[in-house]
Design an enzyme around this catalytic site. Structure first.
Site, mmCIF file in Angstrom:
data_model
loop_
_atom_site.group_PDB
_atom_site.id
_atom_site.type_symbol
_atom_site.label_atom_id
_atom_site.label_comp_id
_atom_site.label_asym_id
_atom_site.label_seq_id
_atom_site.Cartn_x
_atom_site.Cartn_y
_atom_site.Cartn_z
ATOM 1 N N GLY A 271 0.822 -1.202 0.000
ATOM 2 C CA GLY A 271 0.000 0.000 0.000
ATOM 3 C C GLY A 271 0.857 1.252 0.000
ATOM 4 O O GLY A 271 2.088 1.168 0.074
ATOM 5 N N ASP B 81 10.096 -9.782 0.151
ATOM 6 C CA ASP B 81 10.123 -8.706 -0.840
ATOM 7 C C ASP B 81 11.318 -7.783 -0.604
ATOM 8 O O ASP B 81 11.181 -6.573 -0.527
ATOM 9 C CB ASP B 81 8.806 -7.919 -0.789
ATOM 10 C CG ASP B 81 8.619 -7.064 -2.052
ATOM 11 O OD1 ASP B 81 9.346 -7.303 -3.036
ATOM 12 O OD2 ASP B 81 7.771 -6.167 -2.038
#
Ligand SMILES: *[C@@H]1O[C@H](CO)[C@@H](O)[C@H](O)[C@H]1NC(C)=O
Ligand SMILES: *[C@@H]1O[C@H](CO)[C@@H](O)[C@H](O)[C@H]1NC(C)=O
Ligand SMILES: *[C@@H]1O[C@H](CO)[C@@H](O)[C@H](O)[C@H]1NC(C)=O
Ligand SMILES: *[C@@H]1O[C@H](CO)[C@@H](O)[C@H](O)[C@H]1NC(C)=O
Ligand SMILES: *[C@@H]1O[C@H](CO)[C@@H](O)[C@H](O)[C@H]1NC(C)=O
Ligand SMILES: *[C@@H]1O[C@H](CO)[C@@H](O)[C@H](O)[C@H]1NC(C)=O
Length: 820
Positions: free
Chosen positions: A517, A629
């Site tokens: 986000g 990630d």
């Protein structure tokens, strides 16, 4: 032709080393060993001769493995007085002394054994021991001098580390100054004879690591060094000597070395790969650093922070302890009284420093306790030998220092405690005490009752006060998470507070788009700067799960991780982090101007920092976490350009023994994803290692893996690095900005490590622990194989994963993913 035949014969017959290499088997007083010649051991394992080291090169007389192609020096004679040129000569004097002469005939080194003998000879034994002995002696083990008495940095089978207690003569290891300078470095490895002996690794006079006392099987602080089928080691303590040695049980070739950087490593030679592999290392982790938690502090690698006080003890200075400065250790909660003191058992420990201890091999534990109890300065006791249910007695005087706790290993220690700590005794013993009390007098029972009542009342009062005193956060109603005293670190923020701080999530405040986000910059009322991550609703995680995870994450504390300050679960799910003024790594390394600010030492600092942060996530933190990630934009830099890994917020944490998981939702970033994760959704710590490898190569080259193109070949950055590495042209891979700044060999070595991290098969990749070792030492690196995903071409011949065809079949998924 004749030479060829001779050579062939040599290959057949072992005995003709002398013929090829001009080697001797002994040196007599009438002979000498000149530079260019060598002295061979009878079995041909070791060779003595002259070698060069350093820049400019200097000559040394040394011993190395004859049959091992990588020259591995195990002993050096003239380590402080090198020869300037190839004019050295080694002679045996008629008095039985070895002397090394330079070109002018002046002695630069001597063995100083001055026992007159008739016919001395020097001989290199098959153990690697260079000895001088009487040629016709009836006792072949009667040496006038032996190199095993003067070890350099290598501990070979048959050597002793320790003391002759009669003469006070000590044998110990001294590191080389650097990898190519054999002169004595700052580190030494001793068997310390004070109290009950233990091995000490020292830098100058500072202790760096302590093995702990010998427990009959092994050293108390070396859980990895148990009895094994390859070598048998032994600690010998008698009237005449105290030493540690080992002998080989089969034909394995192994050596233990004190490296120039102060790490003790054991290597074994693997013929198949023609290389040395690392077998053991010490110190191994933070808790191995001597006294890292101070007196009465105990270190546990699997907790965060690693230090805590032993039960019944409190930090000596709590303000220091709270900011993770543990050096002053802990003190007793209740003072001792001597007569009345009790002994409390602590289990699974590395026994404390024994330099001020006393021992007796024949006493049992009960006798041991009696002796300790009698002497008020005796602080603890334990068994000396853990075999057969335990025997012997070990007593400690003074503070107990350098204790660590293990999970399935370690010893029992009985510590003297004030009688008022009897609650720490196991319950049966306590009952026993109580019964005794009863018998003693009714009066004391009454006293106990009164005390108990007071205590219960007090506790009740405390409990009632807790909601006020504890950190109760400002969220209303059912959203409340009551943080009791135990978890004070996660703050729950009100949505309005954050909306205010970020100017209602205005686009001006937006810092970027993170993995899960958008991220906003904000300023709290107290002017603290924060970064706020707004989690997209789609993450599918339940609120409770999220809260518990956030609570865990708040406990992660490492200087290479961005700190999570708190969260908010009203209206939006928000994570609040500390704000990093220097933004992320990608704004540096991929930017024409900014990249110039990062010279090699800064880049190496960043590479190492990221590795430490990852290791903490993988191994050292209480939760084991896979980041999933890792990429340049997820590494933030603080004002001193220290790297901090961010975005581990929704990484996967693993319980106990899980090591691998599978996910349907492959989230990550193309270019950093390992093959097994991108294609099968299987991830493990090794998929992070892959991403780390890509990141490392990006940092060195200043180029993105994704989108890299080269006029000569269709491969991506990994493929490019691999191609240059194979061709010995790694130097061309390095960012032009750093090429002039530093030690090229270190950069090339780092590229090598990067390639090991991006290996196609997870099991070929090193762990982050190994990566840190490799970065921090000069240990030998294995050769990388072809990396995974080194090509992005989409044709049918695409990547070279022939062995695992399914790794090629899913290109479409990959392209779809690349949208991120
Ligand atoms: C060394 O040389 C001397 C004189 O040449 C000779 O007498 C002696 O026997 C020799 N010793 C050995 C061990 O060869
Ligand atoms: C020999 O001695 C000379 C004069 O002292 C000196 O210059 C030279 O370096 C020495 N050679 C060696 C090999 O030590
Ligand atoms: C210890 O030193 C004494 C005195 O030098 C010597 O006699 C003895 O043989 C030595 N012991 C060993 C085991 O080397
Ligand atoms: C060794 O110690 C000295 C003095 O403490 C220090 O100046 C030097 O840098 C150290 N060398 C290494 C290689 O650590
Ligand atoms: C060790 O303990 C035994 C048995 O209690 C005793 O006989 C012996 O003298 C003790 N040794 C020392 C050195 O105190
Ligand atoms: C207690 O032990 C210490 C160390 O062994 C010793 O110096 C001291 O004299 C002992 N005290 C008593 C009262 O035995």
């Amino acid at each position: 032709m004749k030479a060829f035949v001779a050579l062939l014969m040599c290959l057949v017959l072992f005995s003709c080393y002398a013929l090829v290499s001009n080697a001797l088997d002994t040196i007599t007083t009438n002979q000498s060993l000149r530079d260019g010649q060598s002295l061979l051991s009878a079995g041909g394992t070791f060779e003595l001769g002259f070698f060069s080291a350093g820049d400019p090169p200097k000559r040394y007389l040394g011993i190395w493995y004859k049959k091992i192609t990588t020259v591995t020096i195990v002993w050096v004679a003239n380590r402080v007085a090198p020869l300037a040129d190839a004019s050295g000569t080694l002679r045996v004097t008629s008095r039985g002394s070895l002397v090394l002469l330079d070109g002018n005939g002046s002695g630069i080194w001597s063995s100083n054994s001055l026992i007159p003998v008739l016919n001395p000879v020097a001989q290199l034994l098959d153990s690697g021991n260079l000895v001088v002995r009487e040629a016709d002696s009836s006792d072949p083990n009667n040496f006038l001098w032996q190199s095993f008495d003067y070890p350099t940095d290598t501990f070979l089978a048959g050597m002793k580390i320790g003391w002759n207690r009669t003469s006070g003569f000590e044998r110990y290891l001294t590191s080389w100054k650097s990898i190519d300078d054999p002169s004595p470095g700052n580190f030494t490895y001793h068997l310390d004879p004070n109290g009950y002996p233990q091995l000490l690794l020292k830098q100058g006079s500072d202790i760096k690591f302590r093995s702990g006392p010998w427990n009959g099987l092994q050293w108390s602080g070396t859980p990895n060094l148990g009895p094994n089928p390859y070598y048998r080691y032994e600690f010998v303590l008698n009237e005449e000597e105290v030493y540690y040695h080992y002998e080989l049980l089969n034909s394995v070739i192994t050596r233990k070395v004190l490296m120039p950087n102060g790490i003790v490593q054991r290597f074994t030679w693997i013929d198949r790969t023609q290389g040395w592999t690392l077998y053991l290392t010490a110190p191994i982790d933070q808790c191995d650093n001597y006294a890292s938690c101070g007196a009465y502090g105990s270190c546990r690698v699997d907790t965060s922070p690693v230090c805590r006080c032993l039960k019944g003890f409190v930090p000596r200075f709590s303000h220091e302890w709270d900011i993770l400065d543990w050096s002053n250790g802990c003190v007793r909660r209740n003072p001792l009284d001597c007569e009345e003191d009790i002994f409390v058992k602590y289990s699974s420990l590395k026994l404390p420093d024994t330099r001020s201890s006393w021992f007796n091999k024949s006493m049992n534990l009960q006798e041991c306790k009696v002796v300790c109890k009698k002497n008020c300065s005796c602080m603890a006791y334990s068994n000396l030998d853990i075999r057969d249910g335990g025997s012997g007695c070990l007593l400690w005087f003074g503070k107990l220092i350098d204790i660590r706790e293990y999970n399935n290993y370690g010893q029992d220690l009985y510590i003297r405690m004030a009688a008022s700590e009897s609650a720490l005794l196991p319950s049966p013993q306590r009952k026993h005490k109580l019964v005794m009390g009863l018998a003693v007098s009714f009066g004391s029972v009454f006293l106990i009752l009164v005390l108990l009542t007071i205590c219960v009342l007090q506790c009740k009062k405390k409990k009632m006060e807790l909601p006020e005193g504890g950190i109760r956060t400002s969220l209303g109603g059912s959203e409340n998470v009551e943080c009791s005293g135990e978890d004070p670190k996660l703050r729950l923020f009100e949505f309005a507070t954050i909306a205010n701080a970020t100017n209602n999530f205005s686009t001006d405040n937006k810092l970027g788009e993170g993995g899960f986000g958008p991220v906003y910059r904000g300023t709290l009322k107290n002017s603290q700067e924060i970064a706020v991550k707004k989690l997209s609703r789609s993450s599918g995680q339940g609120l409770d799960e999220f809260k518990s995870e956030a609570l865990h994450l708040a406990r992660l504390q490492h200087r290479n991780l961005v700190k999570l300050l708190g969260c908010c679960t009203q209206k939006e799910t928000l994570l609040i982090y500390e704000y990093m003024p220097n933004k992320s790594l990608d704004t540096f390394i991929f930017d024409q101007e900014q990249r110039k600010l990062l010279d090699w030492s800064k880049r190496f600092h960043i590479i190492s920092g990221i590795a430490r942060g990852l290791l903490y996530l993988h191994q050292d933190s209480r939760l084991r976490i896979i980041h999933r990630d890792l990429k340049a934009s997820n590494v933030l830099l603080d004002c001193e350009l220290n790297p901090k890994i961010s975005d581990f917020g929704l990484a996967k944490s693993f319980g106990g023994n899980e090591t691998e998981a599978r996910t349907k939702q492959v989230a990550g970033t193309y270019g950093y994803m390992s093959p097994e994760y991108a294609i099968h959704g299987v991830f493990s710590a090794k998929s992070d290692v892959f991403s780390y490898g890509v990141l490392l190569l990006e940092i060195i080259s200043g180029t993105r893996n994704r989108g890299f193109s080269h006029p000569d070949h269709p491969q991506n950055l990994i493929g490019h690095a691999w191609k240059l590495f194979q061709e010995g042209r790694s130097i061309e891979f390095i960012d032009q900005v750093v090429i002039n700044t530093y030690n090229i060999s270190e950069i090339i070595r780092t590229i090598h490590i990067g390639l090991l991290c991006v290996q196609k098969c997870p099991e070929d990749r090193p762990t982050m622990y190994m990566v840190i070792l490799m970065l921090g030492s000069e240990m030998a690196l294995s050769s990388p194989r072809e990396p995974g995903f080194f090509s992005e071409t989409k044709g049918p011949h695409a990547s070279a994963c022939v062995s695992q065809p399914e790794l090629c079949s899913n290109e479409v998924t990959l392209t779809a993913l690349s949208a991120r």
